[in-house]
Design an enzyme around this catalytic site. Structure first.
Site, short mmCIF file in Angstrom:
data_model
loop_
_atom_site.label_atom_id
_atom_site.label_comp_id
_atom_site.label_asym_id
_atom_site.label_seq_id
_atom_site.Cartn_x
_atom_site.Cartn_y
_atom_site.Cartn_z
N ASN A 96 0.83 -1.20 0.00
CA ASN A 96 0.00 0.00 0.00
C ASN A 96 0.86 1.25 0.00
O ASN A 96 1.98 1.25 0.52
CB ASN A 96 -0.97 0.00 1.20
CG ASN A 96 -0.40 0.71 2.42
OD1 ASN A 96 -0.46 1.93 2.52
ND2 ASN A 96 0.20 -0.07 3.32
N CYS A 111 6.27 5.21 8.80
CA CYS A 111 5.54 4.96 7.55
C CYS A 111 6.42 5.20 6.33
O CYS A 111 7.02 6.26 6.20
CB CYS A 111 4.31 5.85 7.43
SG CYS A 111 3.44 5.56 5.89
N ASN A 166 3.58 6.93 15.04
CA ASN A 166 4.05 6.26 13.82
C ASN A 166 5.41 6.87 13.46
O ASN A 166 5.48 7.93 12.86
CB ASN A 166 3.03 6.46 12.69
CG ASN A 166 3.47 5.77 11.41
OD1 ASN A 166 4.54 5.17 11.36
ND2 ASN A 166 2.64 5.85 10.40
N GLY A 189 -0.64 6.91 1.73
CA GLY A 189 -0.15 8.27 1.93
C GLY A 189 -0.79 8.96 3.12
O GLY A 189 -0.90 10.18 3.18
N LEU A 190 -1.24 8.15 4.09
CA LEU A 190 -1.70 8.67 5.38
C LEU A 190 -2.87 9.65 5.27
O LEU A 190 -2.96 10.64 5.99
CB LEU A 190 -0.52 9.30 6.15
CG LEU A 190 0.58 8.30 6.52
CD1 LEU A 190 1.80 9.02 7.08
CD2 LEU A 190 0.09 7.26 7.52
N THR A 238 -3.62 -6.39 7.92
CA THR A 238 -4.07 -6.77 6.58
C THR A 238 -5.15 -7.84 6.59
O THR A 238 -6.02 -7.86 5.71
CB THR A 238 -2.83 -7.23 5.76
OG1 THR A 238 -1.95 -6.10 5.67
CG2 THR A 238 -3.19 -7.69 4.38
N GLY A 278 1.07 -8.26 5.43
CA GLY A 278 0.40 -9.54 5.24
C GLY A 278 1.30 -10.72 5.56
O GLY A 278 2.45 -10.54 5.99
N GLY A 338 2.38 -8.04 12.11
CA GLY A 338 2.97 -8.30 10.81
C GLY A 338 2.48 -9.65 10.30
O GLY A 338 3.02 -10.68 10.69
N GLY A 339 1.42 -9.64 9.51
CA GLY A 339 0.95 -10.87 8.87
C GLY A 339 0.14 -11.79 9.73
O GLY A 339 -0.08 -12.95 9.37
C1 LIG Z 1 -3.69 0.09 3.96
C2 LIG Z 1 -2.79 0.24 5.15
C3 LIG Z 1 -2.72 1.45 5.84
C4 LIG Z 1 -1.89 1.59 6.95
N1 LIG Z 1 -1.86 2.78 7.63
C5 LIG Z 1 -1.09 2.90 8.74
C6 LIG Z 1 -1.09 4.11 9.52
O1 LIG Z 1 -1.81 5.07 9.23
N2 LIG Z 1 -0.25 4.18 10.59
C7 LIG Z 1 0.54 3.13 10.97
O2 LIG Z 1 1.27 3.25 11.96
N3 LIG Z 1 0.54 1.98 10.29
C8 LIG Z 1 -0.25 1.84 9.19
N4 LIG Z 1 -0.26 0.65 8.49
C9 LIG Z 1 0.61 -0.47 8.93
C10 LIG Z 1 -0.16 -1.53 9.70
O3 LIG Z 1 -0.72 -0.98 10.89
C11 LIG Z 1 0.78 -2.70 10.08
O4 LIG Z 1 1.86 -2.20 10.84
C12 LIG Z 1 1.35 -3.43 8.87
O5 LIG Z 1 0.41 -3.51 7.83
C13 LIG Z 1 1.83 -4.84 9.23
O6 LIG Z 1 0.81 -5.62 9.80
P1 LIG Z 1 -0.16 -6.60 8.92
O7 LIG Z 1 0.75 -7.46 8.09
O8 LIG Z 1 -0.97 -7.36 9.91
O9 LIG Z 1 -0.98 -5.70 8.05
C14 LIG Z 1 -1.09 0.49 7.37
C15 LIG Z 1 -1.16 -0.73 6.68
C16 LIG Z 1 -1.99 -0.87 5.59
C17 LIG Z 1 -2.05 -2.21 4.87
#
Ligand SMILES: Cc1cc2nc3c(=O)[nH]c(=O)nc-3n(C[C@H](O)[C@H](O)[C@H](O)COP(=O)(O)O)c2cc1C
Length: 318
Positions: free
Chosen positions: A70, A132, A129, A73-74, A268, A219, A245-246
């Site tokens: 992804n 990012c 954060n 862009g916050l 995810t 993921g 993470g995943g």
């Molecule tokens: C679409 C999307 C938007 C995200 N936005 C943020 C965010 O605004 N701030 C943040 O700290 N992490 C953000 N993340 C990161 C997730 O919180 C997480 O750290 C990362 O995706 C790994 O975990 P996962 O594999 O379970 O998704 C975002 C992840 C995704 C997929």
């Protein structure tokens, strides 16, 4: 046997250790009718900045092998609108810890958001954060430079009236060094990992598949790396760690806890199944009961490193 699912985080308690991760659970309120908030430990909001942000242009999200990339862009509505429009509904679920994810362009922006949130009710903690990869703002510079991370965390901590969780970037050489730096600067807990900086190319057009060129990989593809990083960080700090993470199954959550996490976040997986956080929380309780754990907290750091003897010489090693 019923397992005690409560865990102590940093000055507050979670009803269970499974939390919805930032950016994958909206502002929380979008999930009110889908997820039973009494059954999840907490939720982390989308990243909130001082002013509203539009985010990047499309395409911003693509699927990849065992994960997605992804570059949103916050995008967010800014701290004032969050407090006025979103936070009031979240106060209806006192058992679900509301953690507000915060980012900024410069330290003063992070401080401004956290200071504004100090006055708002119904927040358990802020998550900074510092990691990012998708905007100049999102903090990756803070997350990959020891001195900048120290300055950011110590400046925000000195102004925050709430516990401060620092979310670390995995895009670093030594996660142990960054975790230790966050603790030294005053972090009350750390969360890791954010997404991994990545690039996907459409070979027919020879163009990047995301408008932003690069994006963050999340993921199942990243899980083993994230578990390793949680384990390394847990040996470098004494503050609680939130691992992510995943995570897509209860067993994935157990892996993170064994590696040293006190709680976990589900990101995810909510895209494939919006009830994933609740499902994993329930499954974790069942896993604990099946494995005769009377307290889920006993899983934290229970990785067994008493490895079997290496093969006698002459035997093949693999
Ligand atoms: C679409 C999307 C938007 C995200 N936005 C943020 C965010 O605004 N701030 C943040 O700290 N992490 C953000 N993340 C990161 C997730 O919180 C997480 O750290 C990362 O995706 C790994 O975990 P996962 O594999 O379970 O998704 C975002 C992840 C995704 C997929």
């Amino acid at each position: 046997m019923k397992t005690d699912m409560q865990v102590q985080l940093c000055g507050f308690q979670l009803t269970n250790p499974v939390i919805a991760a930032s950016g994958t659970f909206g502002y929380g309120v979008e999930f009110e009718d889908i997820v039973d908030f009494r059954r999840i430990g907490g939720l982390v909001t989308k990243g909130i900045s001082r002013e509203p942000m539009a985010g990047n242009q499309a395409p911003r999200l693509i699927e990849t092998a065992a994960g997605m990339i992804n570059a949103i862009g916050l995008q967010n509505i800014g701290v004032e609108k969050f407090i006025a429009d979103k936070l009031p509904s979240l106060r209806n679920y006192p058992g679900c810890a509301v953690i507000v994810n915060v980012f900024g362009d410069a330290i003063r922006d992070y401080v401004a958001v956290v200071t504004r949130l100090n006055d708002a009710e119904g927040i358990a903690a802020c998550e900074l954060n510092a990691s990012c990869p998708n905007t100049k703002q999102g903090g990756i510079a803070f997350g990959s430079d020891v001195d900048m991370l120290f300055d950011l965390v110590s400046s925000v901590k000195s102004k925050s009236t709430r516990p401060l969780i620092v979310k670390l970037s995995p895009n670093v050489t030594s996660i142990a060094t960054m975790a230790h730096t966050a603790q030294k600067a005053g972090a009350d807990a750390i969360s890791l990992v954010n997404t991994f900086l990545s690039l996907s190319i459409d070979v027919e057009t020879r163009r990047p598949r995301l408008w932003n060129i690069t994006g963050g990989l999340s993921g199942p593809a990243i899980k083993p790396i994230a578990v390793r990083m949680v384990w390394e960080a847990s040996r470098a700090v004494t503050i609680p760690i939130i691992g992510l993470g995943g995570i897509a199954t209860p067993e994935d959550a157990v892996e993170f806890l064994l590696a040293g996490a006190t709680a976990v976040q589900v990101g995810t997986a909510s895209y494939a199944d919006p009830r994933a956080t609740e499902r994993i929380a329930q499954g974790l309780e069942q896993w604990c009961a099946r494995h005769h754990f009377s307290r889920v907290a006993d899983l934290t750091g229970a990785l067994d490193l008493n490895l079997p003897e290496p093969p006698a010489s002459g035997e093949p090693a693999s």
